[in-house]
Design a protein around this motif. Structure first.
Motif, PDB file in Angstrom:
ATOM      1  N   GLY A   1      -6.825   8.372  -0.026  1.00  0.00           N
ATOM      2  CA  GLY A   1      -5.384   8.182   0.380  1.00  0.00           C
ATOM      3  C   GLY A   1      -4.943   7.081   0.303  1.00  0.00           C
ATOM      4  O   GLY A   1      -3.937   6.537  -0.244  1.00  0.00           O
ATOM      5  N   GLY A   2      -5.976   5.953   0.783  1.00  0.00           N
ATOM      6  CA  GLY A   2      -5.552   4.581   0.754  1.00  0.00           C
ATOM      7  C   GLY A   2      -5.378   4.002  -0.627  1.00  0.00           C
ATOM      8  O   GLY A   2      -4.373   3.309  -0.953  1.00  0.00           O
ATOM      9  N   ALA A   3      -6.134   4.545  -1.694  1.00  0.00           N
ATOM     10  CA  ALA A   3      -5.958   3.917  -2.783  1.00  0.00           C
ATOM     11  C   ALA A   3      -4.898   4.335  -3.714  1.00  0.00           C
ATOM     12  O   ALA A   3      -4.153   3.745  -4.317  1.00  0.00           O
ATOM     13  CB  ALA A   3      -7.120   4.511  -3.710  1.00  0.00           C
ATOM     14  N   ALA A   4      -4.542   5.723  -3.312  1.00  0.00           N
ATOM     15  CA  ALA A   4      -3.069   6.123  -3.940  1.00  0.00           C
ATOM     16  C   ALA A   4      -1.962   5.307  -3.209  1.00  0.00           C
ATOM     17  O   ALA A   4      -1.153   5.113  -3.862  1.00  0.00           O
ATOM     18  CB  ALA A   4      -2.969   7.608  -3.684  1.00  0.00           C
TER      19      ALA A   4
ATOM     20  N   MET B   1      -2.000   2.276  -2.254  1.00  0.00           N
ATOM     21  CA  MET B   1      -2.001   0.834  -2.825  1.00  0.00           C
ATOM     22  C   MET B   1      -1.515   1.147  -4.280  1.00  0.00           C
ATOM     23  O   MET B   1      -0.578   0.093  -4.624  1.00  0.00           O
ATOM     24  CB  MET B   1      -3.583   0.520  -3.031  1.00  0.00           C
ATOM     25  N   ALA B   2      -1.631   2.324  -4.934  1.00  0.00           N
ATOM     26  CA  ALA B   2      -1.092   2.407  -6.490  1.00  0.00           C
ATOM     27  C   ALA B   2       0.429   2.314  -5.913  1.00  0.00           C
ATOM     28  O   ALA B   2       1.373   1.694  -7.048  1.00  0.00           O
ATOM     29  CB  ALA B   2      -1.716   3.317  -6.884  1.00  0.00           C
ATOM     30  N   ASP B   3       0.876   3.171  -5.163  1.00  0.00           N
ATOM     31  CA  ASP B   3       2.431   3.138  -4.939  1.00  0.00           C
ATOM     32  C   ASP B   3       2.833   1.939  -4.664  1.00  0.00           C
ATOM     33  O   ASP B   3       4.035   1.386  -5.238  1.00  0.00           O
ATOM     34  CB  ASP B   3       2.533   4.227  -3.905  1.00  0.00           C
ATOM     35  N   ALA B   4       2.231   1.247  -3.775  1.00  0.00           N
ATOM     36  CA  ALA B   4       3.062  -0.202  -3.282  1.00  0.00           C
ATOM     37  C   ALA B   4       2.771  -1.061  -4.509  1.00  0.00           C
ATOM     38  O   ALA B   4       3.807  -2.002  -4.723  1.00  0.00           O
ATOM     39  CB  ALA B   4       2.107  -0.669  -2.247  1.00  0.00           C
ATOM     40  N   TRP B   5       1.919  -1.200  -5.345  1.00  0.00           N
ATOM     41  CA  TRP B   5       1.772  -1.757  -6.475  1.00  0.00           C
ATOM     42  C   TRP B   5       2.972  -1.476  -7.481  1.00  0.00           C
ATOM     43  O   TRP B   5       3.572  -2.322  -8.119  1.00  0.00           O
ATOM     44  CB  TRP B   5       0.422  -1.679  -7.429  1.00  0.00           C
ATOM     45  N   GLY B   6       3.232  -0.461  -7.746  1.00  0.00           N
ATOM     46  CA  GLY B   6       4.483   0.178  -8.577  1.00  0.00           C
ATOM     47  C   GLY B   6       5.882  -0.608  -7.947  1.00  0.00           C
ATOM     48  O   GLY B   6       6.495  -0.592  -8.725  1.00  0.00           O
ATOM     49  N   LYS B   7       5.760  -0.192  -6.577  1.00  0.00           N
ATOM     50  CA  LYS B   7       6.885  -0.969  -6.007  1.00  0.00           C
ATOM     51  C   LYS B   7       7.199  -2.485  -6.191  1.00  0.00           C
ATOM     52  O   LYS B   7       7.991  -3.075  -6.416  1.00  0.00           O
ATOM     53  CB  LYS B   7       7.020  -0.496  -4.363  1.00  0.00           C
TER      54      LYS B   7
ATOM     55  N   PRO C   1      -2.667  -0.431   3.381  1.00  0.00           N
ATOM     56  CA  PRO C   1      -2.893  -0.264   1.912  1.00  0.00           C
ATOM     57  C   PRO C   1      -1.706  -0.931   1.233  1.00  0.00           C
ATOM     58  O   PRO C   1      -2.107  -1.612   0.181  1.00  0.00           O
ATOM     59  CB  PRO C   1      -3.032   1.264   1.562  1.00  0.00           C
ATOM     60  N   ALA C   2      -0.396  -0.860   1.568  1.00  0.00           N
ATOM     61  CA  ALA C   2       0.484  -1.437   0.853  1.00  0.00           C
ATOM     62  C   ALA C   2       0.494  -3.004   1.146  1.00  0.00           C
ATOM     63  O   ALA C   2       0.584  -3.804  -0.127  1.00  0.00           O
ATOM     64  CB  ALA C   2       1.864  -0.971   1.459  1.00  0.00           C
ATOM     65  N   ALA C   3      -0.128  -3.460   2.214  1.00  0.00           N
ATOM     66  CA  ALA C   3      -0.247  -4.900   2.100  1.00  0.00           C
ATOM     67  C   ALA C   3      -1.380  -5.401   1.287  1.00  0.00           C
ATOM     68  O   ALA C   3      -1.276  -6.600   0.843  1.00  0.00           O
ATOM     69  CB  ALA C   3      -0.497  -5.367   3.700  1.00  0.00           C
ATOM     70  N   ILE C   4      -2.578  -4.500   1.113  1.00  0.00           N
ATOM     71  CA  ILE C   4      -3.463  -5.109   0.247  1.00  0.00           C
ATOM     72  C   ILE C   4      -2.940  -4.991  -1.273  1.00  0.00           C
ATOM     73  O   ILE C   4      -3.292  -5.986  -1.790  1.00  0.00           O
ATOM     74  CB  ILE C   4      -4.619  -3.957   0.361  1.00  0.00           C
TER      75      ILE C   4
ATOM     76  N   ALA D   1      -9.657  -5.144   2.321  1.00  0.00           N
ATOM     77  CA  ALA D   1      -9.022  -6.486   2.556  1.00  0.00           C
ATOM     78  C   ALA D   1     -10.198  -7.653   2.483  1.00  0.00           C
ATOM     79  O   ALA D   1      -9.744  -8.897   2.113  1.00  0.00           O
ATOM     80  CB  ALA D   1      -8.139  -6.542   3.850  1.00  0.00           C
ATOM     81  N   MET D   2     -11.193  -7.228   3.366  1.00  0.00           N
ATOM     82  CA  MET D   2     -12.277  -8.360   3.406  1.00  0.00           C
ATOM     83  C   MET D   2     -13.089  -8.533   2.180  1.00  0.00           C
ATOM     84  O   MET D   2     -13.409  -9.634   1.935  1.00  0.00           O
ATOM     85  CB  MET D   2     -13.273  -7.998   4.641  1.00  0.00           C
ATOM     86  N   GLN D   3     -13.549  -7.300   1.457  1.00  0.00           N
ATOM     87  CA  GLN D   3     -14.280  -7.281   0.471  1.00  0.00           C
ATOM     88  C   GLN D   3     -13.414  -8.155  -0.722  1.00  0.00           C
ATOM     89  O   GLN D   3     -14.089  -8.822  -1.447  1.00  0.00           O
ATOM     90  CB  GLN D   3     -14.522  -6.033  -0.209  1.00  0.00           C
TER      91      GLN D   3
END
Length: 552
Positions: free
Chosen positions: A50-53, A55-61, A418-421, A451-453
């Motif tokens: 869920g976090g990965a998806a 993040m993909a949405d936020a990247w698209g935005k 996730p969006a912040a990452i 985020a830490m990784q």
């Protein structure tokens, strides 16, 4: 040996993909091997699909390019569906690749098998399965085209593991599909110019996808010249500079009465890119369906959106960019001087709406957010998920640059971290702050490890009132003094963050926030600030007790 997984990653790399958000699965090991040899793609290992998806949405935005996500079959997809739903409702380009069982086991309910096309066809733009490696270039090209054309949105491609691990097809030169962008007809613009010349109370609502800094600058310049107030749709507040003199506010939750009246009383309502969904229309009350009382000009990149809910007086099939460019060329002979006082009055009403209010408790969230808005630079990116805390953020924070707001119009909890990452990966030199409620944060809190990784110095602000606040608010309205299932027992969030190696602080008074923010921004690593807020401070306008009293 070369295999089809490498060909798939090479296709993505040739199209400019630079980040892939994933939780690894054995169903797409060949694709993971392709990532190992890629030179420009960075795989981002997440802690839950869920976090990965998201993040993909936020990247698209934040980038305008499709966010790329890889997840495994069955439970992997089930987790990722929350992010796909965000992308669909928010019109965000996302391409999700789904590892599947081997072809010879299809339709036997093999281990974690799902029926991809039937399951997903109701809420993604296109879902398909690549069964022949030779067709990888064809399917990837089509995925990019579908995700980016018309109303942008998510696409899912299934990857049977035997297809991915099979022989690599002959490489073909990959290129991006030609951009298909609808543009307004001269007759459309002439009809609009005629209406604008006569309008005394025009209003623009900006939203949707496909915006840029140049587009909003063009629109703001036109609006100032023609004395037309500009409003943003729900959670697209950064589409207009909130300090621009034409800005009238956001048509969303907790709508200011002056702006609501301006929408209802407009004699020319121009919606650019926005679908005019439920929140933006106040539950379909500000704009009647199917026949609005206001003369409606609806501009959208997808012809299927025009006339679906509302019958506009003038429907213009165009991207926001092409429409605003054409709008800037119009010569309007309207009575600008007569309209100017209304523009000034609406902007003044917006400024009054962000003035401090009387919030109970030692931490006044309105003042905290005002301090944040003043402290951050214009290009800082602020993210949030869903919850009543977001009503404070979206009301009292001023979005000046673009893109600076990442928030789900679908109202999905857990989106902020996730969006912040994704935002920090895309813009490592810009400050990124995620807001989350205590319930919202815990839905994707494991992504703090991500985020830490990757050494991403995001700042997370957790608003802790010890409950699912939005549900409790509605519960008190419908069933006053009968609380069930909304109270929460929380960890010490600052120590929780420290356990990941992040910087952590707890703030119990308003005047403690700014020093804590300064330390978090200077920490050089991910940081979390917990705000201990009073449960009574449920909305900027009413306390929980006032809501309960009104219901009884």
């Amino acid at each position: 040996m070369p295999h089809a997984g490498r060909q798939l990653i090479a296709e993505l790399e040739a199209r400019g993909a630079s980040a892939i958000f994933t939780v690894p699965g054995e169903s797409f090991l060949a694709a993971l091997d392709g990532m190992h040899t890629a030179s420009t793609i960075r795989p981002i290992v997440c802690r839950q699909e869920g976090g990965a998806a998201m993040m993909a949405d936020a990247w698209g935005k934040v980038t305008g390019a499709p966010g790329i996500c890889f997840v495994t079959r069955g439970p992997g997809l089930a987790n990722a569906m929350s992010g796909l739903h965000v992308a669909q409702q928010d019109s965000t380009p996302v391409i999700l690749f789904l590892g599947l069982p081997a072809s010879q086991t299809e339709d036997r309910e093999a281990f974690q098998e799902i029926e991809t096309k039937g399951l997903l066809s109701t809420y993604v733009k296109w879902a398909a399965v690549i069964r022949d490696a030779a067709r990888i270039p064809e399917y990837v090209s089509r995925a990019y085209h579908v995700a980016m054309s018309g109303r942008r949105g998510p696409v899912v491609l299934g990857l049977p593991e035997d297809m991915l691990a099979g022989d690599m097809p002959e490489p073909a030169p990959a290129r991006l599909p030609a951009e298909v962008a609808a543009a307004p007809r001269p007759s459309d613009m002439a009809a609009l110019a005629e209406r604008l010349a006569k309008a005394e109370r025009p209003l623009v609502i900006a939203g949707g996808s496909g915006w840029s800094s140049d587009v909003r600058t063009q629109l703001q310049t036109f609006a100032r010249a023609q004395a037309i107030p500009l409003a943003s749709s729900f959670r697209t507040q950064d589409f207009i500079d909130n300090q621009d003199p034409s800005y009238a506010g956001s048509v969303g939750i907790g709508l200011d009465k002056s702006l609501a009246d301006a929408v209802r009383d407009s004699d020319l309502l121009i919606a650019i890119g926005s679908r005019l969904g439920e929140i933006t229309t106040g539950g379909y009350t500000l704009v009647d369906s199917p026949y609005p009382k206001q003369p409606l000009v609806h501009v959208h990149a997808d012809p299927d959106e025009l006339g679906t809910v509302y019958v506009p007086e003038l429907a213009i099939n165009a991207t926001s960019a092409s429409f605003v460019a054409a709008l800037s060329e119009l010569e309007i002979r309207g009575d600008v001087a007569r309209r100017q006082p209304r523009v000034e009055a609406l902007h003044a009403a917006y400024l009054r709406s962000i003035a401090p209010v009387d919030v109970p408790g030692d931490v006044a969230l309105d003042r905290v957010i005002a301090q944040l808005s003043e402290a951050l630079p214009d290009d800082a990116i602020v993210t949030n998920g869903a919850g009543n805390y977001a009503a404070f953020l979206n009301r009292f924070y001023q979005y000046r640059g673009y893109p600076t707001q990442l928030a789900p119009t679908s109202g999905s909890m857990g989106y902020g971290v996730p969006a912040a990452i994704a935002a920090k990966l895309a813009h490592p030199d810009r400050p990124v702050v995620a807001f989350a409620g205590d319930g919202c944060f815990m839905m994707t809190s494991q992504e703090l490890a991500t985020a830490m990784q990757y050494d991403l110095a995001i700042v997370i602000v957790v608003v802790n009132n010890g409950m699912y606040g939005t549900i409790r608010m509605h519960q008190e309205r419908e069933y006053p003094a009968r609380e069930v299932a909304t109270a929460l027992t929380n960890p010490d969030f600052a120590k929780f963050a420290e356990s990941f190696g992040a910087h952590g602080e707890t703030v119990t008074r308003t005047d403690g926030f700014k020093p804590a923010l300064d330390r978090a921004l200077a920490a050089g690593r991910a940081a979390l600030i917990e705000l201990k807020t009073d449960p009574e401070a449920i909305t900027p306008r009413q306390t929980l007790s006032q809501i309960r009293s009104a219901a009884t």
